[in-house]
Design an enzyme around this catalytic site. Sequence first.
Site, PDB file in Angstrom:
ATOM      1  N   TYR A 158       0.815  -1.219   0.000  1.00 56.08           N
ATOM      2  CA  TYR A 158       0.000   0.000   0.000  1.00 56.08           C
ATOM      3  C   TYR A 158       0.850   1.272   0.000  1.00 56.08           C
ATOM      4  O   TYR A 158       0.688   2.135   0.859  1.00 56.08           O
ATOM      5  CB  TYR A 158      -0.956   0.005   1.202  1.00 56.08           C
TER       6      TYR A 158
ATOM      7  N   ASP B 191     -13.901 -16.642   7.302  1.00 52.94           N
ATOM      8  CA  ASP B 191     -12.520 -16.284   6.999  1.00 52.94           C
ATOM      9  C   ASP B 191     -11.796 -16.107   8.326  1.00 52.94           C
ATOM     10  O   ASP B 191     -11.923 -15.078   8.981  1.00 52.94           O
ATOM     11  CB  ASP B 191     -12.495 -14.989   6.174  1.00 52.94           C
TER      12      ASP B 191
ATOM     13  N   TYR C 174     -12.509  -7.491   5.830  1.00 55.08           N
ATOM     14  CA  TYR C 174     -11.323  -7.536   4.975  1.00 55.08           C
ATOM     15  C   TYR C 174     -11.063  -9.002   4.626  1.00 55.08           C
ATOM     16  O   TYR C 174     -11.013  -9.846   5.515  1.00 55.08           O
ATOM     17  CB  TYR C 174     -10.090  -6.934   5.675  1.00 55.08           C
TER      18      TYR C 174
ATOM     19  N   LYS D 138      -2.203 -16.846   7.527  1.00 53.04           N
ATOM     20  CA  LYS D 138      -1.352 -16.094   8.464  1.00 53.04           C
ATOM     21  C   LYS D 138      -0.573 -16.980   9.456  1.00 53.04           C
ATOM     22  O   LYS D 138       0.524 -17.390   9.142  1.00 53.04           O
ATOM     23  CB  LYS D 138      -2.170 -15.027   9.177  1.00 53.04           C
TER      24      LYS D 138
HETATM   25  C1  LIG Z   1      -4.617 -11.046   5.943  1.00 54.34           C
HETATM   26  C2  LIG Z   1      -5.984 -11.484   5.656  1.00 54.34           C
HETATM   27  C3  LIG Z   1      -6.338 -11.999   4.386  1.00 54.34           C
HETATM   28  C4  LIG Z   1      -5.376 -12.049   3.227  1.00 54.34           C
HETATM   29  O1  LIG Z   1      -4.286 -12.900   3.462  1.00 54.34           O
HETATM   30  P1  LIG Z   1      -2.952 -12.718   2.591  1.00 54.34           P
HETATM   31  O2  LIG Z   1      -2.079 -13.849   3.030  1.00 54.34           O
HETATM   32  O3  LIG Z   1      -2.399 -11.372   2.939  1.00 54.34           O
HETATM   33  O4  LIG Z   1      -3.339 -12.820   1.161  1.00 54.34           O
HETATM   34  C5  LIG Z   1      -7.645 -12.427   4.201  1.00 54.34           C
HETATM   35  N1  LIG Z   1      -8.540 -12.377   5.201  1.00 54.34           N
HETATM   36  C6  LIG Z   1      -8.242 -11.899   6.432  1.00 54.34           C
HETATM   37  C7  LIG Z   1      -9.276 -11.901   7.503  1.00 54.34           C
HETATM   38  C8  LIG Z   1      -6.955 -11.419   6.703  1.00 54.34           C
HETATM   39  O5  LIG Z   1      -6.671 -10.918   7.916  1.00 54.34           O
END
Ligand SMILES: *Cc1c(COP(=O)(O)O)cnc(C)c1O
Length: 432
Positions: free
Chosen positions: A20, A253, A148, A282
């Site tokens: 970013y 997610d 997100y 992550k």
């Molecule tokens: C970080 C994140 C993503 C994206 O993961 P990347 O490995 O950066 O592509 C998707 N969803 C959530 C909730 C996140 O915190």
Amino acid sequence: MSVSDLTPLEFDQKHLWHPYTNVVKPGPTFVVKESEGMYITLDDGTRLIDAMSSWWCMMHGHRNPAITHAIHRQLDTLPHVMFGGLTHDPAIDLGRKLLEVSPDSLTRIFYCDSGSVSVEVAMKMAVQYQHAMGFVGRSQFATIRSGYHGDTWKAMSVCDPDTGMHHLFQGALSVQHFVSRPPIRINEDWTDDPARNGLAELRQVLEASADKIAGFILEPVVQGTGGMYFYHPEFLNQARALCDELGILLIFDEIATGFGRTGELFATGFCNVEPDILCLGKGLTGGHISFATTMTNDRVAEGVGGGNPGIFMHGPTYMANPLACAAAKASLDLLTGQDWKGTVGAVAEQMKAELAPARSYENVADVRVLGAIGVIEMKHRVSADEAHARAREMGVFLRPFGTNVYTMPPFITTPDQLSEITAGMLRLAREL
Ligand SMILES: *Cc1c(COP(=O)(O)O)cnc(C)c1O
């Protein structure tokens, strides 16, 4: 001046994009030479406590010996091999471990390269499932605002429409359906009044477009990047019932929340229901190498498999990379081999006590803690670079975003190190 005349930092500023940022007007960056445990070391010798767990993934600390050994061992036998038509022990061993720790109904595993890809895979899975069931019109998604889900194309389309990138890519993103974030916070009393608990709006949006919606995707309990907002898990129970009623798949997610960060291993620890599809990333490899998974239940797997063509249309080059699988298995073993709940609980208690004084600061809107997530929400936006400069003087690496000064410390933090982090946060909240 030729490229070879540039110092390393000059080269970085001129040629390398950072997350970013404006590549022709770069912000400050600092060269990191090495990392260990709680610390990253800069090229001038400065050691900083990594209060961010390097964007929330380094949960057992940097350069964790158990994880680096697992990667080394794997590197000496099988660094990579294609997953098409072939398989290997690291993928199988990790799969067994994932089934052991994850919600019971999620039995099928798709290995991906990164979190955003795992979201793409989840959304594709939902669409293929609906098509296989005969609902060819169901290719859109519903989600909650302030979410997100990653930066790739489809994931971006379900990020918050205001703070996300929607205005920039207007017209280029697929139509999705947004509802308000669940209005009742995790520490508030649940009310069954649908006008006040967010469910009237959810029902209205889902019902209005049920024949077009393949899945409802959300970050359960904790919205991370979209505002570090903690909401009541009863919303998930109710959302599950509504999705079942309308034939919509429920997608969690948990890329940010998985693996104990919230004080529960997964958000399913807070509610009574399980999702149809789960995204993990992550912390999966303890932050040592990029990796993610999309897991689903038998119903979706058999639905997709029973459709035409039956095959699931995704297969990245580095699918199930053995180094990443080995790292993830080692990280999960570390997690389940310790009293992670006690550890995260102790971190939470200490943060609650030490961040509490910020409540009385003039510019502070809210202070909240859930598991190993500590947040001071300011009344105004704070500059990440400014915050970093001040925190650095105190030996801590903090990088706030938006209005939130926050930490997600590695679980290995000592009480003293955690106190340094919270002291840094209090200073930022006072001074910024
Ligand atoms: C970080 C994140 C993503 C994206 O993961 P990347 O490995 O950066 O592509 C998707 N969803 C959530 C909730 C996140 O915190």
